[in-house]
Scaffold this motif. Structure first.
Motif, PDB file in Angstrom:
ATOM      1  N   ILE A  39      30.378 -19.322 -33.819  1.00  0.00           N
ATOM      2  CA  ILE A  39      31.033 -18.032 -34.072  1.00  0.00           C
ATOM      3  C   ILE A  39      30.907 -17.098 -32.877  1.00  0.00           C
ATOM      4  CG2 ILE A  39      30.982 -15.963 -35.526  1.00  0.00           C
ATOM      5  CD1 ILE A  39      30.120 -17.778 -37.843  1.00  0.00           C
ATOM      6  N   VAL A  40      29.696 -17.030 -32.280  1.00  0.00           N
ATOM      7  CA  VAL A  40      29.450 -16.099 -31.176  1.00  0.00           C
ATOM      8  C   VAL A  40      30.283 -16.452 -29.934  1.00  0.00           C
ATOM      9  CG1 VAL A  40      27.698 -15.271 -29.558  1.00  0.00           C
ATOM     10  CG2 VAL A  40      27.190 -15.384 -31.998  1.00  0.00           C
ATOM     11  N   PRO A  41      30.316 -17.701 -29.467  1.00  0.00           N
ATOM     12  CA  PRO A  41      31.177 -18.015 -28.311  1.00  0.00           C
ATOM     13  C   PRO A  41      32.654 -17.741 -28.565  1.00  0.00           C
ATOM     14  CG  PRO A  41      29.603 -19.771 -28.680  1.00  0.00           C
ATOM     15  CD  PRO A  41      29.500 -18.863 -29.855  1.00  0.00           C
ATOM     16  N   LEU A  42      33.116 -18.008 -29.791  1.00  0.00           N
ATOM     17  CA  LEU A  42      34.510 -17.717 -30.113  1.00  0.00           C
ATOM     18  C   LEU A  42      34.783 -16.210 -30.076  1.00  0.00           C
ATOM     19  CD1 LEU A  42      35.190 -20.242 -33.030  1.00  0.00           C
ATOM     20  CD2 LEU A  42      36.037 -20.368 -30.681  1.00  0.00           C
ATOM     21  N   LEU A  43      33.827 -15.415 -30.547  1.00  0.00           N
ATOM     22  CA  LEU A  43      33.955 -13.959 -30.502  1.00  0.00           C
ATOM     23  C   LEU A  43      33.965 -13.468 -29.063  1.00  0.00           C
ATOM     24  CD1 LEU A  43      34.099 -11.291 -32.041  1.00  0.00           C
ATOM     25  CD2 LEU A  43      31.590 -11.285 -32.141  1.00  0.00           C
ATOM     26  N   ILE A  44      33.097 -14.030 -28.230  1.00  0.00           N
ATOM     27  CA  ILE A  44      33.071 -13.671 -26.806  1.00  0.00           C
ATOM     28  C   ILE A  44      34.391 -14.052 -26.140  1.00  0.00           C
ATOM     29  CG2 ILE A  44      32.008 -14.264 -24.586  1.00  0.00           C
ATOM     30  CD1 ILE A  44      29.322 -14.379 -26.035  1.00  0.00           C
ATOM     31  N   SER A  45      34.939 -15.196 -26.518  1.00  0.00           N
ATOM     32  CA  SER A  45      36.227 -15.634 -25.956  1.00  0.00           C
ATOM     33  C   SER A  45      37.330 -14.630 -26.273  1.00  0.00           C
ATOM     34  CB  SER A  45      36.604 -17.010 -26.501  1.00  0.00           C
ATOM     35  OG  SER A  45      35.626 -17.965 -26.192  1.00  0.00           O
ATOM     36  N   LEU A  46      37.370 -14.164 -27.527  1.00  0.00           N
ATOM     37  CA  LEU A  46      38.386 -13.186 -27.923  1.00  0.00           C
ATOM     38  C   LEU A  46      38.235 -11.883 -27.142  1.00  0.00           C
ATOM     39  CD1 LEU A  46      38.425 -13.704 -31.802  1.00  0.00           C
ATOM     40  CD2 LEU A  46      40.143 -14.467 -30.146  1.00  0.00           C
ATOM     41  N   ILE A  47      36.985 -11.447 -26.946  1.00  0.00           N
ATOM     42  CA  ILE A  47      36.735 -10.215 -26.186  1.00  0.00           C
ATOM     43  C   ILE A  47      37.199 -10.387 -24.741  1.00  0.00           C
ATOM     44  CG2 ILE A  47      34.924  -8.700 -25.273  1.00  0.00           C
ATOM     45  CD1 ILE A  47      33.348  -9.272 -27.864  1.00  0.00           C
ATOM     46  N   MET A  48      36.858 -11.514 -24.130  1.00  0.00           N
ATOM     47  CA  MET A  48      37.219 -11.754 -22.726  1.00  0.00           C
ATOM     48  C   MET A  48      38.732 -11.888 -22.555  1.00  0.00           C
ATOM     49  SD  MET A  48      34.630 -11.567 -20.848  1.00  0.00           S
ATOM     50  CE  MET A  48      32.851 -11.545 -20.977  1.00  0.00           C
ATOM     51  N   ILE A  49      39.377 -12.566 -23.487  1.00  0.00           N
ATOM     52  CA  ILE A  49      40.834 -12.714 -23.413  1.00  0.00           C
ATOM     53  C   ILE A  49      41.512 -11.354 -23.547  1.00  0.00           C
ATOM     54  CG2 ILE A  49      42.847 -13.663 -24.607  1.00  0.00           C
ATOM     55  CD1 ILE A  49      41.122 -16.127 -25.269  1.00  0.00           C
ATOM     56  N   TYR A  50      41.009 -10.548 -24.474  1.00  0.00           N
ATOM     57  CA  TYR A  50      41.566  -9.200 -24.655  1.00  0.00           C
ATOM     58  C   TYR A  50      41.399  -8.353 -23.390  1.00  0.00           C
ATOM     59  CZ  TYR A  50      41.919  -4.345 -26.168  1.00  0.00           C
ATOM     60  OH  TYR A  50      42.255  -3.021 -26.253  1.00  0.00           O
ATOM     61  N   LEU A  51      40.211  -8.352 -22.805  1.00  0.00           N
ATOM     62  CA  LEU A  51      39.965  -7.557 -21.604  1.00  0.00           C
ATOM     63  C   LEU A  51      40.810  -8.048 -20.430  1.00  0.00           C
ATOM     64  CD1 LEU A  51      36.065  -7.163 -21.753  1.00  0.00           C
ATOM     65  CD2 LEU A  51      37.788  -5.411 -22.221  1.00  0.00           C
ATOM     66  N   THR A  52      40.939  -9.359 -20.301  1.00  0.00           N
ATOM     67  CA  THR A  52      41.671  -9.925 -19.159  1.00  0.00           C
ATOM     68  C   THR A  52      43.168  -9.687 -19.280  1.00  0.00           C
ATOM     69  OG1 THR A  52      39.978 -11.645 -19.002  1.00  0.00           O
ATOM     70  CG2 THR A  52      42.000 -11.992 -17.757  1.00  0.00           C
ATOM     71  N   LEU A  53      43.731  -9.902 -20.467  1.00  0.00           N
ATOM     72  CA  LEU A  53      45.182  -9.811 -20.629  1.00  0.00           C
ATOM     73  C   LEU A  53      45.678  -8.390 -20.883  1.00  0.00           C
ATOM     74  CD1 LEU A  53      46.001 -13.000 -22.748  1.00  0.00           C
ATOM     75  CD2 LEU A  53      46.219 -12.677 -20.286  1.00  0.00           C
ATOM     76  N   PHE A  54      44.942  -7.618 -21.663  1.00  0.00           N
ATOM     77  CA  PHE A  54      45.459  -6.323 -22.110  1.00  0.00           C
ATOM     78  C   PHE A  54      44.832  -5.122 -21.400  1.00  0.00           C
ATOM     79  CE2 PHE A  54      45.970  -9.326 -25.625  1.00  0.00           C
ATOM     80  CZ  PHE A  54      47.345  -9.235 -25.803  1.00  0.00           C
ATOM     81  N   LYS A  55      43.609  -5.273 -20.880  1.00  0.00           N
ATOM     82  CA  LYS A  55      42.998  -4.205 -20.113  1.00  0.00           C
ATOM     83  C   LYS A  55      43.248  -4.378 -18.616  1.00  0.00           C
ATOM     84  CE  LYS A  55      41.284  -1.598 -23.323  1.00  0.00           C
ATOM     85  NZ  LYS A  55      41.771  -0.204 -23.505  1.00  0.00           N
ATOM     86  N   ALA A  56      42.990  -5.575 -18.116  1.00  0.00           N
ATOM     87  CA  ALA A  56      43.260  -5.841 -16.697  1.00  0.00           C
ATOM     88  C   ALA A  56      44.737  -6.112 -16.437  1.00  0.00           C
ATOM     89  CB  ALA A  56      42.426  -7.025 -16.226  1.00  0.00           C
ATOM     90  N   GLU A  57      45.475  -6.489 -17.493  1.00  0.00           N
ATOM     91  CA  GLU A  57      46.903  -6.805 -17.406  1.00  0.00           C
ATOM     92  C   GLU A  57      47.188  -7.933 -16.408  1.00  0.00           C
ATOM     93  OE1 GLU A  57      49.320  -3.345 -16.870  1.00  0.00           O
ATOM     94  OE2 GLU A  57      48.536  -2.331 -18.650  1.00  0.00           O
ATOM     95  N   VAL A  58      46.363  -8.972 -16.500  1.00  0.00           N
ATOM     96  CA  VAL A  58      46.605 -10.184 -15.720  1.00  0.00           C
ATOM     97  C   VAL A  58      47.838 -10.877 -16.291  1.00  0.00           C
ATOM     98  CG1 VAL A  58      45.689 -12.486 -15.206  1.00  0.00           C
ATOM     99  CG2 VAL A  58      44.194 -10.489 -15.069  1.00  0.00           C
ATOM    100  N   PRO A  59      48.743 -11.399 -15.444  1.00  0.00           N
ATOM    101  CA  PRO A  59      49.947 -12.079 -15.962  1.00  0.00           C
ATOM    102  C   PRO A  59      49.592 -13.194 -16.944  1.00  0.00           C
ATOM    103  CG  PRO A  59      50.137 -11.737 -13.598  1.00  0.00           C
ATOM    104  CD  PRO A  59      48.750 -11.323 -13.980  1.00  0.00           C
ATOM    105  N   LYS A  60      50.211 -13.133 -18.112  1.00  0.00           N
ATOM    106  CA  LYS A  60      49.885 -14.080 -19.179  1.00  0.00           C
ATOM    107  C   LYS A  60      50.195 -15.523 -18.784  1.00  0.00           C
ATOM    108  CE  LYS A  60      50.571 -10.741 -22.942  1.00  0.00           C
ATOM    109  NZ  LYS A  60      50.746  -9.580 -22.042  1.00  0.00           N
ATOM    110  N   LYS A  61      51.261 -15.721 -18.036  1.00  0.00           N
ATOM    111  CA  LYS A  61      51.639 -17.078 -17.631  1.00  0.00           C
ATOM    112  C   LYS A  61      50.568 -17.699 -16.744  1.00  0.00           C
ATOM    113  CE  LYS A  61      55.399 -19.707 -15.501  1.00  0.00           C
ATOM    114  NZ  LYS A  61      56.737 -19.635 -14.838  1.00  0.00           N
ATOM    115  N   ILE A  62      50.048 -16.926 -15.786  1.00  0.00           N
ATOM    116  CA  ILE A  62      49.007 -17.421 -14.890  1.00  0.00           C
ATOM    117  C   ILE A  62      47.737 -17.722 -15.687  1.00  0.00           C
ATOM    118  CG2 ILE A  62      47.571 -16.876 -12.891  1.00  0.00           C
ATOM    119  CD1 ILE A  62      50.465 -17.263 -12.165  1.00  0.00           C
TER     120      ILE A  62
END
Length: 258
Positions: A39-62
């Motif tokens: 559960i914890v690694p999956l939760l960390i994954s969701l947090i990291m994906i959110y920060l990378t895609l929606f806060k940093a706005e890294v291109p989703k395709k890349i």
């Protein structure tokens, strides 16, 4: 095509203190990899994906291009463990009088490995895609790592892109001359590409070294910028996040998803 290096210099979290990002990514990485709960690694994954895609706005395709092979390998590992490990069958079927089934224990172990892998990779991608390599090298030097290791790492990173740039140029030149029109020609072009690529990159390396010597290079790369330590409140917040995740991992240790 956008490179990882370009994205690290052009994202919305680029100006966040790199020491704070290194601390956050490192804490998340170790908690995810050492967690006894999926559960914890999956939760960390969701947090990291959110920060990378929606806060940093890294291109989703890349980002998906970098993450998809990891997910594919993790799912393969999950299926493999489900087939071979454990005794309690969840689903079973027969092929040529051979019973094949998914085992509960194997799927649980595979899910844990998959979640750890996903948590570790998303933490690493967050750091790589939001922090320029030059700043990471400064942080490593500030942590008192031997300067020779830091400089060799920096040189290796720099020449990855020199090699890639030279590869793209030579491949495009071959394509304009119909170098890959059929299988036989493709093999010949590939061989010529490998040989000439080594020679060209070696020459570029020699030129770069001569240029460094002419600019008073004495065996140590100088940094003209100084990175301040992050604010104490932010540092404590990251530490509290790590402690919370460790406690959550302990509390959910025996919680089964399957």
């Amino acid at each position: 095509m956008l490179s990882v290096d370009y994205i690290s210099f052009n994202n919305k979290l680029k100006n966040v203190n790199p020491k704070l990002k290194v601390l956050f990514a490192t804490v998340s990485l170790f908690v995810a990899v050492l967690s006894k709960s999926a559960i914890v690694p999956l939760l960390i994954s969701l947090i990291m994906i959110y920060l990378t895609l929606f806060k940093a706005e890294v291109p989703k395709k890349i980002y998906l291009t970098l993450l998809t092979p990891v997910i594919g390998f993790g799912l393969f590992n999950l299926v493999f463990m489900g087939f071979w490990y454990g005794n309690t069958s969840i689903i079973s079927f027969e092929i040529f009088n051979i019973t094949i089934g998914f085992k509960k224990e194997g799927l649980e172990l595979g899910l844990l490995v998959f979640s750890r892998m996903l948590g570790g990779v998303t933490s690493t991608l967050f750091l790589a895609l939001t922090t320029p390599m030059t700043e990471l090298m400064y942080v490593l030097r500030d942590l008192k790592l031997p300067s020779i290791i830091v400089e060799i790492t920096m040189m290796m990173y720099r020449y990855i892109f020199v090699l890639l740039d030279e590869l793209i140029r030579m491949q495009q030149a071959q394509e304009t001359r119909l170098g890959y029109v059929n299988l036989k020609t493709s093999y010949k072009s590939l061989g010529m590409l490998a040989v000439n690529l080594f020679i060209r990159t070696f020459e570029k390396g020699e030129k770069a070294y001569i240029a460094m010597i002419s600019r008073c290079y004495d065996g140590e790369l100088k940094s003209l910028t100084k990175i301040e330590n992050p604010k104490l409140a932010y540092t404590l917040l990251v530490i509290l996040f790590g402690i919370f995740m460790i406690i959550l991992s302990y509390l959910t240790k025996y919680m089964k998803i399957l």
